[in-house]
Structures are given as C-alpha cells and as structure tokens.
Write an enzyme that holds these catalytic residues in place. Structure first.
Site, PDB file in Angstrom:
ATOM      1  CE  LYS A  44      47.987  39.773  53.483  1.00 40.66           C
ATOM      2  NZ  LYS A  44      48.981  40.140  52.445  1.00 40.66           N
ATOM      3  CB  SER A  57      52.318  38.503  53.839  1.00 48.82           C
ATOM      4  OG  SER A  57      51.627  39.345  52.934  1.00 48.82           O
ATOM      5  CB  SER A  87      51.949  39.111  49.818  1.00 49.44           C
ATOM      6  OG  SER A  87      53.058  39.212  50.656  1.00 49.44           O
TER       7      SER A  87
HETATM    8  N1  GLN Z   1      57.586  38.831  51.003  1.00 49.58           N
HETATM    9  C1  GLN Z   1      57.383  40.216  50.715  1.00 49.58           C
HETATM   10  C2  GLN Z   1      57.696  41.040  51.945  1.00 49.58           C
HETATM   11  O1  GLN Z   1      57.897  40.465  52.955  1.00 49.58           O
HETATM   12  C3  GLN Z   1      56.016  40.407  50.232  1.00 49.58           C
HETATM   13  C4  GLN Z   1      55.146  41.297  51.021  1.00 49.58           C
HETATM   14  C5  GLN Z   1      53.822  41.519  50.375  1.00 49.58           C
HETATM   15  O2  GLN Z   1      53.665  41.379  49.169  1.00 49.58           O
HETATM   16  N2  GLN Z   1      52.903  41.957  51.187  1.00 49.58           N
HETATM   17  O3  GLN Z   1      57.764  42.217  51.897  1.00 49.58           O
END
Ligand code: GLN
Length: 459
Positions: free
Chosen positions: A54, A129, A153
C-alpha cells in the site's frame, strides 16, 4: 519455479490488470533486479511470493505518495521495518498499491489518482482504504499484499473483494515507515489469497522493533496452533452485529459459516457488546483528532510538493501547499479533528470519544473474560457498493465501518475471510480475538476456510 519466472508472470499480470487502477507505481527494472538478487540468495520463508505494498508504507525503490497530490513524486530515504522484514524473508516487492488519500475512506474513491475498480464488477468499489492492495490480490496479480488498518481498511476491502485480511493486535507489527494517520490505531496488516498466505506475511513482519516503542516486546508471531477441529473453543456471536436489517446475503453467508463452526466442534453462543453503537461516532472523533495532528507536518517545507502563495510569506506557503495538496476528505478530517481538539470543545468531543473508546474496549474484555475465545461477526453490513453511491454522504461512508471500527478502537486482533457469495458478490466473515490471540484466530480461520466453499452462492 525460479524467482525470475515469478517476476515475469507478475509483470505480465500487472500489465494485464492496468485498467483496475490498483497500482500507483511499479517498475519492470526493480522487479527483475530483485528477482536476480533473490535467485542468488538462499531461500527464505516467503521465497517466490510477490507482494504489493500500500502506498502509505515507505519503500526506497519506489515513490510513496499516500495517493495525495501533496506527496507527488516523494521518495523516502528509508524503508519501513515491515517491508525490510518481508524482503529479508525472500518476498519480491511487486508494486505500490492505490488507496484512499492518506488511508481516509472506505471505497478507494478518495485517491487523488482516481478510483480503483472492483475486479469482479467495474461499477463497484473494492472497499477501502486499502482497495488497491485488495483488488490486486483478488485479481490474482499477487498472492499477498500489505495494507494498513486504522479502522477497518484491510478487513472491509478484503470482504468486498473476496480475499483474506488480517488486522493484528496493535503493537504486533512495527509502525516504523507507515505514514502516520491515527497513531493510536494504525496497524500494518496483510491481505492474502488464502488464510495461509496472509498469516505467513504477518508472521514474517511481526515482532518487536526498536524503531517503534509501541511494539510488544515479543519475538515474531508463531503460527504454532495446529488444531484439527474447534472442540473446546467457545465462539461468541455478538447480537449487536446481527441487526434485523442486515443484508440478507450477508446473513445467509454468516449462517452457513456459523453452522460450519459448530460442525467443527466449536461451542457457539450469543453474547452482547452493548457499546458497539458508540464505536463509529467515537472513532470519527479520535481518528480525525490524531489525523489533524499528524498531517500538520505537510507544510511545504519538509516533504513533497511546495506551492508558494501570492504573498510569498510563510503563511501563504502553508495555505497554498495545503490548499492545493489535500483532497476533500483529508480537509474534512483536519477540520473535524482540529475542532474536536480546540479549547472549549476538547472535553465535549475528544474526551467523550476517548471515554466511549474505553467502554467499547471494556465490552470485548468482558466477553473474553466470560469464557468467549473468539467472536464471529459479519465484516460489513452489505457487499461491495456501487461507485458514487456514498461519495456525497460522508456519514453513510463512515457507517460502512460499523463492524470493523470497534475492534480497531480496542486494539484487539481481527480478520476477515470469504464466506461465500451473494448475487456474485463476495461476502466476508470476521473473527475477533483477545489481545495476543492471533495464533488461535488464524487456526480457526484456516479450519473454517477448509470447511467452506468461499465462492459458493449462499442464497
Ligand atoms: N474507513 C476508515 C476511515 O476512513 C478506515 C481507515 C483505515 O483503516 N485506514 O477512517
């Protein structure tokens, strides 16, 4: 098979799947060079495994942009501990994967470099994400990938794409080299095509690191739990995770998985985690508060892109750089976080969110103290949604995280694995374990994986 041939196939698959927009950087030269080096060194535990990273995890060969304009072209002078450990174990770093800008989002639509397409249906999102990493594993480009978890995420995109995602407990894997988002929540977390692929990557990168004082003072994770059934384990079904309006496909998938857990000998019983409803609101205060503090470092002086404002002074530099560099969701988090921390409001928002976080963590601690070994839940309330569906409504986007946020706030291990499909779309089932319970969780997941056809239609 030589690593050289793995490299050649990986390059061909990266080319063939370019339309997914799942990668932000890769180079044929870097892949071929690594393969030559690996073919000349003794085999390691991850030899022959190509891994996508990532793009919020720093690498020296390729840029790290966090899918943000503000870091366009940025190349880190050092490498993340997790990445170094994977390379040392023999893995081949294939590419940097697309993500929601700075890992903020649940659909990978917030990338400054365009959305990632779901490999099974281009109209849908792969989740986020870490959507690029999940899509690359689901499309068969790589058997494993690194994502990051702050609040789901890895598990949420794993569920959407029909792959495995493991969030270790906080402190299991070094955060050194993971671009800071919510520092009290962040965990580098692996995806795998199978439980075994993800678990081996986790084991290889886990363990204490002097560069991250929050890592547990423990050696690398041992996957020693060689269970052949689930006899003697009690698995809890938290009733708050099975609401009446749960998507019928998800419910059918969970019912089938729960039956399989019973057949494997587990004792399954309902439990309650009464503060579950407080998790999303608490998370979306704690997370922006930490994000606003962490993102203060992008000032046009130290990293990446610099825009000099019209007045030419320092404030104008900040304003122009940050104004042009950050996308809409990043700005929203900075505004919410700064507000929640500001004098006069910190007690009302930040302190209350922290109190709610402790209550959510106490729910898990109570269930595990009451004889529950693992919890089983759906990973997401619905299968992959359509692109654009939640983009204009941040609260709906945040609610995609209802079942993954609580365990992030509590810092306990949790993972998602495919439990079937509904109308062709993958469904994810989640196991949640007590602190340091990764080996038991993974052993149970392996057995469940073997007992279920992960692509069977369940309805
Ligand atoms: N959807 C969550 C957010 O937007 C998850 C983010 C993550 O785990 N990086 O914060």
């Amino acid at each position: 098979m030589t690593i050289h041939s793995v490299a050649r196939e990986t390059i061909a698959r990266l080319q063939a799947t370019a339309s997914l927009n799942a990668t932000l950087a890769w180079s044929e030269e870097a892949i071929t060079r690594q393969a030559a080096e690996l073919d000349a060194t003794p085999a390691g535990p991850l030899s022959g495994m190509a891994i996508a990273i990532k793009d919020n995890i720093v690498t020296k060969d390729l840029p790290t942009t966090c899918a943000s304009r503000i870091l366009e072209g940025y190349v880190s002078p050092f490498e993340a501990t997790a990445v170094t450990r994977l390379r040392t174990a023999g893995a081949l770093l294939a590419c940097k994967a697309n993500l929601d800008e700075f890992a903020m989002g649940s659909s990978t639509e917030h990338s400054a470099y365009g959305r990632v397409l779901h490999p099974l249906d281009p109209e849908r999102v792969p989740g986020g994400s870490s959507g690029g990493s999940a899509a690359l594993v689901a499309a068969g480009v790589v058997p494993a990938a690194l994502g990051s978890e702050t609040g789901g995420s890895v598990r949420q995109p794993a569920a959407f794409c029909g792959v495995v995602g493991i969030k270790p407990g906080y402190g299991r894997v070094s955060r050194s080299g993971l671009v800071a988002f919510g520092s009290s929540l962040d965990c580098i977390s692996p995806f795998g095509a199978t439980v075994d692929d993800a678990a081996r990557v986790l084991a290889a990168m886990s363990g204490a690191d002097p560069l991250d004082a929050t890592t547990h003072a423990l050696p690398p994770l041992e996957l020693a739990d060689a269970r052949t059934d689930l006899k003697g384990l009690t698995i809890g079904l938290p009733r708050e995770y099975f609401p009446a309006d749960l998507d019928p496909g998800i419910r059918a998938g969970c019912d089938r998985a729960i039956a399989a857990l019973r057949d494997l000998g587990a004792h399954v019983r309902e439990v309650s985690l009464p503060n579950t409803g407080a998790a999303v609101p608490a998370y979306y205060i704690v997370n922006p508060a930490e994000a606003a503090a962490n993102l203060a470092r992008y000032d046009g002086v130290r990293y990446g892109v610099r825009h000099v404002g019209p007045e030419g002074d320092l404030r104008a530099l900040y304003r122009a750089t940050r104004g042009r560099g950050f996308g809409a969701e990043v700005r929203r988090r900075i505004l919410v976080g700064t507000f929640a921390l500001s004098a006069g409001y910190a007690d009302r928002y930040y302190a209350r969110a922290q109190a709610a976080r402790r209550m959510v963590a106490a729910d898990f601690a109570q269930a595990f103290a009451d004889g529950i070994d693992l919890l089983f839940t759906p990973t997401t309330p619905t299968p992959a949604f359509r692109a654009g569906e939640k983009l204009d409504d941040p609260v709906q986007m945040y609610l995609a995280d209802v079942f993954v946020c609580p365990s992030s706030l509590a810092g306990v291990p949790a993972m998602s694995q495919p439990i079937g499909r509904s109308e062709g779309l993958p469904l994810g089932g989640q196991l949640i374990a007590p602190h340091l319970g990764e080996a038991t969780m993974i052993a149970a997941a392996r057995l469940l994986e073997a007992a279920l056809d992960p692509v069977a239609e369940v309805r």
